[in-house]
Design a protein around this motif. Structure first.
Motif, mmCIF file in Angstrom:
data_model
loop_
_atom_site.group_PDB
_atom_site.id
_atom_site.type_symbol
_atom_site.label_atom_id
_atom_site.label_comp_id
_atom_site.label_asym_id
_atom_site.label_seq_id
_atom_site.Cartn_x
_atom_site.Cartn_y
_atom_site.Cartn_z
ATOM 1 N N PRO A 66 22.666 7.343 -32.490
ATOM 2 C CA PRO A 66 23.486 7.203 -31.277
ATOM 3 C C PRO A 66 22.664 6.860 -30.041
ATOM 4 C CG PRO A 66 24.011 9.256 -32.414
ATOM 5 C CD PRO A 66 22.852 8.654 -33.122
ATOM 6 N N LYS A 67 21.449 7.386 -29.959
ATOM 7 C CA LYS A 67 20.606 7.097 -28.803
ATOM 8 C C LYS A 67 20.210 5.617 -28.790
ATOM 9 C CE LYS A 67 18.721 11.683 -28.076
ATOM 10 N NZ LYS A 67 17.510 12.507 -27.950
ATOM 11 N N VAL A 68 19.959 5.062 -29.963
ATOM 12 C CA VAL A 68 19.595 3.650 -30.056
ATOM 13 C C VAL A 68 20.796 2.786 -29.688
ATOM 14 C CG1 VAL A 68 18.876 1.822 -31.633
ATOM 15 C CG2 VAL A 68 17.762 4.062 -31.726
ATOM 16 N N LYS A 69 21.985 3.184 -30.126
ATOM 17 C CA LYS A 69 23.199 2.439 -29.766
ATOM 18 C C LYS A 69 23.409 2.449 -28.252
ATOM 19 C CE LYS A 69 25.763 3.025 -34.050
ATOM 20 N NZ LYS A 69 26.981 3.564 -34.675
ATOM 21 N N GLU A 70 23.212 3.605 -27.638
ATOM 22 C CA GLU A 70 23.356 3.714 -26.189
ATOM 23 C C GLU A 70 22.306 2.851 -25.490
ATOM 24 O OE1 GLU A 70 24.741 4.668 -22.488
ATOM 25 O OE2 GLU A 70 25.696 5.013 -24.422
ATOM 26 N N PHE A 71 21.085 2.884 -26.004
ATOM 27 C CA PHE A 71 20.017 2.056 -25.439
ATOM 28 C C PHE A 71 20.394 0.577 -25.539
ATOM 29 C CE2 PHE A 71 16.013 -0.328 -25.944
ATOM 30 C CZ PHE A 71 15.458 -0.052 -24.704
ATOM 31 N N GLY A 72 20.978 0.164 -26.654
ATOM 32 C CA GLY A 72 21.416 -1.225 -26.831
ATOM 33 C C GLY A 72 22.478 -1.612 -25.811
ATOM 34 N N ARG A 73 23.437 -0.710 -25.576
ATOM 35 C CA ARG A 73 24.476 -0.983 -24.575
ATOM 36 C C ARG A 73 23.861 -1.113 -23.178
ATOM 37 N NH1 ARG A 73 27.556 2.405 -27.983
ATOM 38 N NH2 ARG A 73 26.916 4.293 -26.895
ATOM 39 N N LYS A 74 22.930 -0.214 -22.855
ATOM 40 C CA LYS A 74 22.282 -0.279 -21.549
ATOM 41 C C LYS A 74 21.455 -1.560 -21.404
ATOM 42 C CE LYS A 74 22.098 4.636 -20.509
ATOM 43 N NZ LYS A 74 21.229 5.796 -20.250
ATOM 44 N N THR A 76 22.030 -4.407 -22.820
ATOM 45 C CA THR A 76 22.974 -5.507 -22.615
ATOM 46 C C THR A 76 23.467 -5.524 -21.167
ATOM 47 O OG1 THR A 76 23.681 -5.381 -24.911
ATOM 48 C CG2 THR A 76 25.165 -6.502 -23.390
ATOM 49 N N GLN A 77 23.756 -4.349 -20.630
ATOM 50 C CA GLN A 77 24.218 -4.260 -19.241
ATOM 51 C C GLN A 77 23.121 -4.725 -18.278
ATOM 52 O OE1 GLN A 77 25.418 -0.346 -18.054
ATOM 53 N NE2 GLN A 77 26.147 -0.999 -16.062
ATOM 54 N N VAL A 78 21.894 -4.286 -18.518
ATOM 55 C CA VAL A 78 20.782 -4.699 -17.667
ATOM 56 C C VAL A 78 20.588 -6.205 -17.746
ATOM 57 C CG1 VAL A 78 18.265 -4.574 -17.400
ATOM 58 C CG2 VAL A 78 19.601 -2.476 -17.678
ATOM 59 N N SER A 79 20.714 -6.748 -18.936
ATOM 60 C CA SER A 79 20.572 -8.195 -19.120
ATOM 61 C C SER A 79 21.628 -8.945 -18.308
ATOM 62 C CB SER A 79 20.696 -8.537 -20.602
ATOM 63 O OG SER A 79 20.744 -9.918 -20.796
ATOM 64 N N THR A 80 22.852 -8.477 -18.347
ATOM 65 C CA THR A 80 23.938 -9.109 -17.593
ATOM 66 C C THR A 80 23.672 -9.013 -16.086
ATOM 67 O OG1 THR A 80 25.505 -8.536 -19.341
ATOM 68 C CG2 THR A 80 26.431 -9.077 -17.182
ATOM 69 N N LYS A 84 22.964 -12.111 -13.354
ATOM 70 C CA LYS A 84 23.709 -12.273 -12.103
ATOM 71 C C LYS A 84 22.752 -12.354 -10.915
ATOM 72 C CE LYS A 84 27.956 -9.954 -13.551
ATOM 73 N NZ LYS A 84 28.808 -8.758 -13.375
ATOM 74 N N ARG A 85 21.735 -11.503 -10.917
ATOM 75 C CA ARG A 85 20.760 -11.523 -9.823
ATOM 76 C C ARG A 85 19.988 -12.836 -9.795
ATOM 77 N NH1 ARG A 85 18.042 -5.479 -9.632
ATOM 78 N NH2 ARG A 85 19.927 -4.401 -9.022
ATOM 79 N N LEU A 86 19.607 -13.328 -10.973
ATOM 80 C CA LEU A 86 18.888 -14.597 -11.022
ATOM 81 C C LEU A 86 19.756 -15.743 -10.520
ATOM 82 C CD1 LEU A 86 16.906 -14.313 -14.380
ATOM 83 C CD2 LEU A 86 15.984 -14.332 -12.066
#
Length: 140
Positions: A66-74, A76-80, A84-86
């Motif tokens: 579950p921690k790895v899944k949460e890390f993956g979601r985060k 993806t969010q950071v990437s998005t 947007k910032r770029l």
């Protein structure tokens, strides 16, 4: 004839601005290329390290954590957010260089067309005669 001189001055001014903007874009492009190459070189080394670590871990069990899944979601969010910032930085860079946006270019074209029509109305018919090549023909 003064309107013709003003038109040439405007054309010269616009041409100078475009040439300056092209030079600034070239400079920015070179700088961006340098930064990109540096980041690419750094990421290759880090990617090798990650691959090495992943080879040592049971990937099936890791992906179910579950921690790895949460890390993956985060991630993806950071990437998005980063994308947007770029995009925002790219827009600011274009504005800082002094290049007109597409909307501004369209507005300038509309204004030039409007002024051209006014100029055509003001010029005498003998001056307005133009050959198909665009050179002026004087009326005798």
């Amino acid at each position: 004839m003064a309107a013709n001189g003003k038109s040439r001055n405007l054309e010269s001014f616009v041409k100078q601005q475009l040439e300056g903007a092209q030079k600034r874009f070239g400079d920015l492009e070179q700088e961006a290329g340098k930064v990109f190459r540096t980041l690419k070189a750094r990421s290759k080394g880090q990617a090798r390290e990650v691959e090495k670590l992943l080879g040592q871990i049971n990937s099936d069990a890791l992906l179910e954590n579950p921690k790895v899944k949460e890390f993956g979601r985060k991630a993806t969010q950071v990437s998005t957010d980063l994308r947007k910032r770029l995009d925002g930085l790219q827009t600011k860079a274009v504005e800082a260089v002094g290049v007109a946006s597409q909307a501004q270019v369209k507005e300038l074209n509309r204004e030039l067309s409007r002024l051209s029509k006014k100029l055509d109305q003001l010029l005498p018919a003998s001056v307005k005669k133009v050959t198909s090549r665009g050179s002026r023909v004087s009326a005798s």
